[in-house]
Design an enzyme around this catalytic site. Sequence first.
Site, PDB file in Angstrom:
ATOM      1  CG  ASN A  85      -8.083  -1.714  -4.902  1.00 57.50           C
ATOM      2  OD1 ASN A  85      -7.178  -2.428  -4.868  1.00 57.50           O
ATOM      3  ND2 ASN A  85      -8.389  -0.860  -3.991  1.00 57.50           N
ATOM      4  CG  ASP A 135      -2.090   1.036   1.173  1.00 58.69           C
ATOM      5  OD1 ASP A 135      -2.281   1.300  -0.144  1.00 58.69           O
ATOM      6  OD2 ASP A 135      -2.618   1.356   2.171  1.00 58.69           O
TER       7      ASP A 135
HETATM    8  C1  IPE Z   1      -5.233  -2.618  -0.144  1.00 62.04           C
HETATM    9  O1  IPE Z   1      -5.146  -1.232  -0.283  1.00 62.04           O
HETATM   10  C2  IPE Z   1      -5.483  -3.177  -1.605  1.00 62.04           C
HETATM   11  C3  IPE Z   1      -3.922  -3.410  -2.230  1.00 62.04           C
HETATM   12  C4  IPE Z   1      -2.905  -3.120  -1.745  1.00 62.04           C
HETATM   13  C5  IPE Z   1      -4.293  -3.941  -3.478  1.00 62.04           C
HETATM   14  P1  IPE Z   1      -6.103  -0.015  -0.471  1.00 62.04           P
HETATM   15  O2  IPE Z   1      -5.533   1.030  -0.396  1.00 62.04           O
HETATM   16  O3  IPE Z   1      -7.193  -0.573  -1.386  1.00 62.04           O
HETATM   17  O4  IPE Z   1      -6.905  -0.145   1.064  1.00 62.04           O
HETATM   18  P2  IPE Z   1      -7.555   0.798   1.891  1.00 62.04           P
HETATM   19  O5  IPE Z   1      -8.754   1.455   0.936  1.00 62.04           O
HETATM   20  O6  IPE Z   1      -6.825   1.666   2.402  1.00 62.04           O
HETATM   21  O7  IPE Z   1      -8.355   0.150   3.168  1.00 62.04           O
HETATM   22  C1  IPE Z   2      -1.738   0.285  -3.127  1.00 63.77           C
HETATM   23  O1  IPE Z   2      -1.688   1.465  -3.446  1.00 63.77           O
HETATM   24  C2  IPE Z   2      -2.016  -0.331  -4.601  1.00 63.77           C
HETATM   25  C3  IPE Z   2      -3.366  -0.651  -4.952  1.00 63.77           C
HETATM   26  C4  IPE Z   2      -4.532  -0.481  -4.149  1.00 63.77           C
HETATM   27  C5  IPE Z   2      -3.610  -0.920  -6.410  1.00 63.77           C
HETATM   28  P1  IPE Z   2      -2.558   2.662  -3.405  1.00 63.77           P
HETATM   29  O2  IPE Z   2      -3.192   2.986  -4.639  1.00 63.77           O
HETATM   30  O3  IPE Z   2      -3.920   2.363  -2.615  1.00 63.77           O
HETATM   31  O4  IPE Z   2      -1.975   4.010  -2.686  1.00 63.77           O
HETATM   32  P2  IPE Z   2      -2.599   4.916  -1.608  1.00 63.77           P
HETATM   33  O5  IPE Z   2      -2.791   3.889  -0.441  1.00 63.77           O
HETATM   34  O6  IPE Z   2      -3.746   5.567  -2.264  1.00 63.77           O
HETATM   35  O7  IPE Z   2      -1.127   5.755  -1.347  1.00 63.77           O
HETATM   36 MG    MG Z   3      -4.149   2.404  -0.527  1.00 61.10          MG
END
Ligand code: IPE
Ligand code: IPE
Ligand code: MG
Length: 261
Positions: A86, A38
Amino acid sequence: MFKGLFQKPVHSMPSEVTMDTGGLDMTNIPQHIAIIMDGNGRWAKAQGKVRTFGHKAGAETLKTIVRAADSLGIKAITAYAFSTENWKRPVTEVHFIMELLSRYLTSEIQEFKENNVKVRFMGSREGLPAIVNEKMDHAIEETKNDTGIILNLAINYGGQAEILHAVRSIAAQAAKGELNPEDIDAALFEDNLYSKGLPAPDLLIRTGGDMRVSNFLLWQIAYSEIWTTSVFWPDFTPDMLVEAIKVFQKRERRYGGLIQK
Ligand code: IPE
Ligand code: IPE
Ligand code: MG
């Protein structure tokens, strides 16, 4: 648990990954590490770049970490690449991630094969673009005889969806008279999860600073040790992986019991 399942890798990983393994107990390396990768978007934003720039950088980090994990003797990495939630993101970002996954699975095949990496996936194939499904099948086929580290990519994955999928499949078998409800135990349930055949993760790593599970591996992490860092995923390094394992090695895993001292 992995005994017999894994043989010595035919090739060793490229030596370009360097890390300081001083103080690491090589006899107590977690066999399976799950990672919530993340912070890609925030990493990009902090540099005044668009979020997708962070996803691209994050894909590079995964390559490095898989190499590092393999050279440490870790047997499997489960990496959360795209969750069932997502899809709520702007369509442009979703498209970019799907294209990135498709490109990653193409460009890395050779490297996977050379390094004996076996690729598998968890998540629902429904709803994914046809090209991504094709690349996933191709990666499975091309690496099916590899006996080194397992790279298990969670794509269109949600822990709740996985449990519902397993329940539906078990219920269908029961409805057909193929099993009795009394036969449903943890082992049978696990055989109906996407993670079938993989032991539960010993260690769950979350980057990006949030202290939540975000629908990842709800069944499998029952007794996983958890380690988090506020570092955004693109900045995660092999040395940080070593740091996480060192912390893991200091933990006392009791599984609800008591350790006699
Ligand atoms: C978890 O991260 C999903 C992945 C790393 C693919 P998210 O960014 O989707 O999670 P939340 O929304 O902060 O809980
Ligand atoms: C994790 O990084 C990757 C996916 C969830 C696909 P994020 O896209 O959630 O990045 P942040 O958490 O918004 O910084
Ligand atoms: Mg994230």
